[in-house]
Design an enzyme around this catalytic site. Structure first.
Site, mmCIF file in Angstrom:
data_model
loop_
_atom_site.group_PDB
_atom_site.id
_atom_site.type_symbol
_atom_site.label_atom_id
_atom_site.label_comp_id
_atom_site.label_asym_id
_atom_site.label_seq_id
_atom_site.Cartn_x
_atom_site.Cartn_y
_atom_site.Cartn_z
ATOM 1 N N SER A 65 0.837 -1.187 0.000
ATOM 2 C CA SER A 65 0.000 0.000 0.000
ATOM 3 C C SER A 65 0.882 1.252 0.000
ATOM 4 O O SER A 65 1.718 1.406 -0.887
ATOM 5 C CB SER A 65 -0.957 -0.039 1.191
ATOM 6 O OG SER A 65 -1.962 0.937 1.058
ATOM 7 N N ASP A 73 -8.035 -2.779 -7.377
ATOM 8 C CA ASP A 73 -7.525 -2.492 -6.035
ATOM 9 C C ASP A 73 -8.564 -1.715 -5.225
ATOM 10 O O ASP A 73 -9.072 -0.671 -5.661
ATOM 11 C CB ASP A 73 -6.227 -1.688 -6.140
ATOM 12 C CG ASP A 73 -5.555 -1.512 -4.799
ATOM 13 O OD1 ASP A 73 -4.647 -2.281 -4.491
ATOM 14 O OD2 ASP A 73 -5.967 -0.595 -4.044
ATOM 15 N N HIS A 84 -6.795 -5.752 -1.654
ATOM 16 C CA HIS A 84 -5.753 -4.754 -1.399
ATOM 17 C C HIS A 84 -4.697 -5.384 -0.490
ATOM 18 O O HIS A 84 -5.029 -5.960 0.537
ATOM 19 C CB HIS A 84 -6.348 -3.504 -0.734
ATOM 20 C CG HIS A 84 -5.362 -2.390 -0.530
ATOM 21 N ND1 HIS A 84 -4.703 -1.786 -1.580
ATOM 22 C CD2 HIS A 84 -4.902 -1.789 0.591
ATOM 23 C CE1 HIS A 84 -3.890 -0.845 -1.112
ATOM 24 N NE2 HIS A 84 -3.996 -0.834 0.211
#
Length: 495
Positions: free
Chosen positions: A232, A339, A388
């Site tokens: 991330s 995502d 994610h």
């Protein structure tokens, strides 16, 4: 001592048992057989100190029982057998106390040594960001762990690619593991001390540099490979910092350490939102606007080569497809084609009522856009899933693209880099490193992580999920030129 003992025990047991001859695929929702890959070769001839990263992606049906027996054997032979083998990473604070978290508490890292291994993995944690005093104050009230080290635990257990267990982490299990907690809220880019105006310090890029300096005194100076990984915001942090880390080590007299990057779920697009909203907080603000405001507030630094390309518009360097062409170090990109964090900042919220047709088209177009930006990335793994982050998840070994798992693809990438260093430009046969799904909608890949209803927590099958997403079976079947019942059958089987 314990890791080295286990390494040799596992090697001897596997050589004796010949288990590499019988392999199986460990789970996804719909396990499917695959061809036996060629036996890996991991060591450079003449390198006598490198330990063996064995490929444990799959063994026979009794894998769990087998590993338990091996661990019990290792425990009984371990010199300190009165103690349990310690798999945890331990907290260290930076020696340079002027480099801090947002609130001025000392920054630090968790570390687990693997004596005898010359491979190091440094992981950058993710967790969004804040870009003005108001939303940083709110972040401090609700997510203090991401801005302060005051309540960090003394130990941390590694999972996924940080796991010391070979059945969970086939290729990197015996590396020296380092986890850097994210407490700078600046996408690992800031280089500014606390001021009255900002109210906080933003030192993400400096924290990485200081951790690397500290580690040189703990064995990194003897490293062969340093993999800078992150998920991330940490994945974006890898893209921003992999070259500066390589330059730092070279400047400190260690040009022989091969620095590489692994960016997971950090390849964001600066695309147009589905529905434009005012920029009040991290979630509602368009990606470009948030970063433009953030880099001024954080006092960000970006890689010099990217800065030269985007003078005056350095915000471009936070978006993967814009910064990637200027990166010199080898980087492997892992990116879900759908995502969840990207959809969130694009104002697609998959809760409540089924998705409208316009949203469904937007989601499909996102997959197309991501594919286009990734097509020139030589080493990548991009499943058509709605999710994610993945590399620190315990199911990271189960997801496949075109029959290849992510650990296997990373192993192939390592091999290709080794072969290239020997002036052999041809990639290893049967060892792919450019893996991207071609099917067009979320979760059309049957090995995607399980989907759960966000309200009930119940698992959803692919058809239930697609109906929630507003998927029109009749219309899609017509577009594909097939009978609707046949399309439903294909969806059910994950074809």
């Amino acid at each position: 001592m314990g890791n080295r003992l286990i390494s040799w025990l596992l090697l001897l047991v596997f050589m004796q048992s010949g288990v590499f001859a019988a392999r199986r695929f460990r789970g996804g929702r719909n396990p499917q057989p695959r061809r036996t890959p060629p036996s890996p070769t991991y060591r450079d001839r003449g390198d006598t100190t490198e330990s063996f990263p064995l490929d444990f992606t799959a063994v026979e049906e009794n894998m769990d029982n087998f590993m338990t027996q091996v661990k019990n054997l290792a425990q009984s032979l371990y010199p300190c057998s009165a103690q349990k083998l310690d798999y945890d990473m331990k907290l260290h604070f930076l020696e340079n106390t002027s480099v801090t978290c947002n609130d001025g508490t000392p920054a630090g890292y968790y570390m687990k040594e693997s004596r005898g291994s010359r491979r190091w993995l440094i992981f950058l944690e993710g967790g969004w960001y804040c870009f003005n005093k108001e939303n940083c104050d709110s972040r401090y009230d609700t997510m203090r762990r991401l801005m302060s080290s005051s309540k960090w635990p003394q130990t941390k257990t590694g999972t996924g690619i940080l796991s010391p267990l070979p059945e969970e982490n086939p290729h990197w299990w015996n590396a020296n593991m380092v986890f850097i907690p994210y407490c700078s809220s600046d996408v690992w880019s800031g280089a500014s001390a606390k001021t009255d105006h900002s109210g906080y310090a933003f030192m993400g890029s400096l924290i990485i540099q200081e951790v690397v300096k500290d580690l040189l005194n703990k064995g990194l100076d003897n490293a062969k490979v340093l993999l800078l990984a992150g998920s991330s915001a940490g994945g974006t942090g890898v893209l921003l910092n992999v070259d500066p880390v390589a330059e730092l080590l070279e400047g400190l007299g260690h040009p022989g350490i091969q620095v590489r990057g692994l960016a997971d779920s950090g390849w964001f697009l600066d695309n147009k939102q589905y529905r434009s909203t005012d920029c009040h907080d991290t979630i509602s603000c368009a990606p470009t606007e948030a970063i433009k405001r953030g880099i001024k507030y954080w006092g960000s630094v970006v890689p010099e080569r990217c800065r030269q390309v985007h003078l005056g518009e350095e915000w471009n360097c936070f978006f993967g497809y814009r910064v990637f062409p200027s990166i010199k170090s080898p980087v492997f990109v892992v990116q879900w084609l759908f995502d969840e964090a990207q959809l969130t900042v694009d104002n697609i919220h998959l809760t409540g009522q089924p998705v409208q047709e316009g949203q469904w088209r937007y989601i499909q177009n996102l997959g197309i856009e991501l594919r286009n930006t990734l097509k020139d990335v030589p080493a990548m793994f991009a499943p058509a899933c709605l999710s994610h982050e993945v590399i620190t998840r315990n199911y990271w070994i189960d997801v496949q693209v075109k029959g290849t798992s992510l650990p296997r693809a990373l192993h192939c990438w390592d091999r290709s880099l080794q072969d290239n260093s020997r002036n052999n430009k041809a990639p290893p046969k049967g060892c792919p490193v450019h893996l991207i799904d071609s099917c067009p909608w979320p979760h059309c890949n049957p090995t995607c992580p399980t989907i759960r209803d966000q309200f009930t927590g119940q698992e959803m099958n692919v058809i239930q999920f697609l109906m929630h997403m507003g998927f029109d079976v009749q219309k899609m079947a017509q577009q594909q030129g097939m009978d609707p019942s046949k399309l439903l059958g294909m969806l059910s089987s994950g074809s």
